[in-house]
Write a protein that holds these residues in place. Sequence first.
Motif, PDB file in Angstrom:
ATOM      1  N   ILE A  41      28.526  46.616  38.373  1.00 57.07           N
ATOM      2  CA  ILE A  41      29.169  45.325  38.041  1.00 57.07           C
ATOM      3  C   ILE A  41      30.526  45.554  37.358  1.00 57.07           C
ATOM      4  CG2 ILE A  41      28.985  43.208  36.664  1.00 57.07           C
ATOM      5  CD1 ILE A  41      25.927  43.403  37.002  1.00 57.07           C
ATOM      6  N   GLY A  42      30.527  46.400  36.321  1.00 58.31           N
ATOM      7  CA  GLY A  42      31.762  46.627  35.558  1.00 58.31           C
ATOM      8  C   GLY A  42      32.865  47.243  36.403  1.00 58.31           C
ATOM      9  N   MET A  43      32.507  48.264  37.187  1.00 57.23           N
ATOM     10  CA  MET A  43      33.546  48.940  37.971  1.00 57.23           C
ATOM     11  C   MET A  43      34.122  48.025  39.048  1.00 57.23           C
ATOM     12  SD  MET A  43      31.101  51.654  39.953  1.00 57.23           S
ATOM     13  CE  MET A  43      31.394  51.610  41.705  1.00 57.23           C
ATOM     14  N   HIS A  44      33.272  47.207  39.654  1.00 64.64           N
ATOM     15  CA  HIS A  44      33.781  46.269  40.667  1.00 64.64           C
ATOM     16  C   HIS A  44      34.715  45.249  40.011  1.00 64.64           C
ATOM     17  CE1 HIS A  44      30.127  47.110  43.515  1.00 64.64           C
ATOM     18  NE2 HIS A  44      30.998  48.106  43.483  1.00 64.64           N
ATOM     19  N   GLY A  45      34.360  44.831  38.801  1.00 65.22           N
ATOM     20  CA  GLY A  45      35.215  43.882  38.076  1.00 65.22           C
ATOM     21  C   GLY A  45      36.587  44.485  37.804  1.00 65.22           C
ATOM     22  N   ILE A  46      36.605  45.768  37.493  1.00 66.33           N
ATOM     23  CA  ILE A  46      37.894  46.425  37.206  1.00 66.33           C
ATOM     24  C   ILE A  46      38.716  46.578  38.490  1.00 66.33           C
ATOM     25  CG2 ILE A  46      38.944  48.600  36.412  1.00 66.33           C
ATOM     26  CD1 ILE A  46      36.617  48.691  34.330  1.00 66.33           C
ATOM     27  N   VAL A  47      38.052  46.918  39.590  1.00 60.07           N
ATOM     28  CA  VAL A  47      38.781  46.987  40.876  1.00 60.07           C
ATOM     29  C   VAL A  47      39.441  45.633  41.149  1.00 60.07           C
ATOM     30  CG1 VAL A  47      38.560  47.226  43.389  1.00 60.07           C
ATOM     31  CG2 VAL A  47      37.293  48.778  41.884  1.00 60.07           C
ATOM     32  N   ALA A  48      38.675  44.559  40.979  1.00 62.12           N
ATOM     33  CA  ALA A  48      39.192  43.213  41.263  1.00 62.12           C
ATOM     34  C   ALA A  48      40.351  42.878  40.322  1.00 62.12           C
ATOM     35  CB  ALA A  48      38.070  42.182  41.128  1.00 62.12           C
ATOM     36  N   ALA A  49      40.215  43.258  39.046  1.00 62.61           N
ATOM     37  CA  ALA A  49      41.267  42.937  38.073  1.00 62.61           C
ATOM     38  C   ALA A  49      42.553  43.707  38.373  1.00 62.61           C
ATOM     39  CB  ALA A  49      40.766  43.259  36.662  1.00 62.61           C
ATOM     40  N   ILE A  50      42.411  44.983  38.724  1.00 58.80           N
ATOM     41  CA  ILE A  50      43.609  45.788  39.029  1.00 58.80           C
ATOM     42  C   ILE A  50      44.290  45.232  40.282  1.00 58.80           C
ATOM     43  CG2 ILE A  50      44.402  48.089  39.791  1.00 58.80           C
ATOM     44  CD1 ILE A  50      42.246  49.278  37.887  1.00 58.80           C
ATOM     45  N   TYR A  51      43.457  44.887  41.268  1.00 61.64           N
ATOM     46  CA  TYR A  51      44.036  44.347  42.511  1.00 61.64           C
ATOM     47  C   TYR A  51      44.800  43.045  42.240  1.00 61.64           C
ATOM     48  CZ  TYR A  51      44.554  42.536  47.177  1.00 61.64           C
ATOM     49  OH  TYR A  51      45.094  42.027  48.325  1.00 61.64           O
ATOM     50  N   LYS A  52      44.233  42.225  41.364  1.00 59.26           N
ATOM     51  CA  LYS A  52      44.869  40.934  41.060  1.00 59.26           C
ATOM     52  C   LYS A  52      46.246  41.158  40.435  1.00 59.26           C
ATOM     53  CE  LYS A  52      43.909  36.544  38.886  1.00 59.26           C
ATOM     54  NZ  LYS A  52      43.232  35.897  37.797  1.00 59.26           N
ATOM     55  N   GLN A  53      46.311  42.129  39.549  1.00 56.08           N
ATOM     56  CA  GLN A  53      47.587  42.391  38.873  1.00 56.08           C
ATOM     57  C   GLN A  53      48.571  43.167  39.750  1.00 56.08           C
ATOM     58  OE1 GLN A  53      47.145  43.124  34.855  1.00 56.08           O
ATOM     59  NE2 GLN A  53      49.314  42.755  34.563  1.00 56.08           N
ATOM     60  N   TYR A  54      48.039  44.121  40.501  1.00 56.21           N
ATOM     61  CA  TYR A  54      48.911  44.970  41.338  1.00 56.21           C
ATOM     62  C   TYR A  54      48.372  44.999  42.758  1.00 56.21           C
ATOM     63  CZ  TYR A  54      50.052  46.671  36.641  1.00 56.21           C
ATOM     64  OH  TYR A  54      50.396  46.753  35.317  1.00 56.21           O
ATOM     65  N   PRO A  55      48.530  43.901  43.512  1.00 52.27           N
ATOM     66  CA  PRO A  55      47.955  43.851  44.861  1.00 52.27           C
ATOM     67  C   PRO A  55      48.525  44.947  45.774  1.00 52.27           C
ATOM     68  CG  PRO A  55      49.011  41.756  44.274  1.00 52.27           C
ATOM     69  CD  PRO A  55      49.303  42.715  43.172  1.00 52.27           C
ATOM     70  N   PHE A  56      47.695  45.457  46.641  1.00 48.29           N
ATOM     71  CA  PHE A  56      48.148  46.443  47.623  1.00 48.29           C
ATOM     72  C   PHE A  56      47.481  46.100  48.950  1.00 48.29           C
ATOM     73  CE2 PHE A  56      44.641  48.005  45.070  1.00 48.29           C
ATOM     74  CZ  PHE A  56      43.728  48.478  45.988  1.00 48.29           C
ATOM     75  N   ASP A  57      47.843  46.831  50.000  1.00 53.97           N
ATOM     76  CA  ASP A  57      47.384  46.447  51.341  1.00 53.97           C
ATOM     77  C   ASP A  57      45.928  46.859  51.566  1.00 53.97           C
ATOM     78  OD1 ASP A  57      47.156  45.736  53.956  1.00 53.97           O
ATOM     79  OD2 ASP A  57      48.289  47.442  54.752  1.00 53.97           O
TER      80      ASP A  57
END
Length: 241
Positions: A41-57
């Motif tokens: 749960i925690g790691m997926h949340g961090i992936v989502a948060a990083i993507y939101k701030q720094y979107p990539f392809d």
Amino acid sequence: MKITITKNEQEFDVTAAWRIIGQMLAKPDAVIGLSTGQTTIGMHGIVAAIYKQYPFDVSRITLFNVDELTNLPREYAGSCYSIIHEQLVKPLGIAEENFIMPPTMADDFVAEARLFDQRLAARGGADLQMLGIGWNGHIGINQPGTPFESETWVSPMDPIFEERVRKETGVAADHVLGGLTLGIKNIMQTRKIVLIAKGEHKAEIIEKAILGPVTTDIPASVVQLHPNCEILLDAAAASRI
Ligand code: GLP
């Protein structure tokens, strides 16, 4: 086998999240296998948060989960489809056709298992499997005793997990539950495995899986034979190794 021990749960979550993001950045058409459960749960949340701030392809990234419940509606909040959809597919905007999951309801799960394998093979197989471990050493839903040659199939659930699902869904006692899971052979075919565990309650099974003999009694022990496997733990899960 490489062992990474993080100092606490937070560092574990961030490190695990970067294994996923790192794979996505290194290979923009990567095929990534995930696991559900408390560990992720925690790691997926961090992936989502990083993507939101720094979107990539992520338009060519394929995601799948190592297992899925059977004989319950896909909309059940505890189905792997619902969990991964909520935690990663939706936040990253992964296209539905790039999220490969077997159905939860089907007339012929054997056929569905083969179809699932074919869909993964058509994308070149999995690059990375973030692999959870159950209290009894199960991986995916492959319980102790599952042969290492097993291929994607419907396995009985671990009894503790089954009890929880039954409580949450209120399904009748005579309603057969199970899980479609990548077999141990399929898991071992993944190009890289990151076996993940956190918390003291995982310390004993980690000790058995990593330091004990390779045996079908502890399905996770098979990863000792994988040529590209990392064991990623927090200090509590690593306390006996
Ligand atoms: C369930 C899942 C597994 C997962 C395991 C560990 O059995 N089917 O894929 O690895 O639970 O869950 P947790 O992280 O909650 O300990």
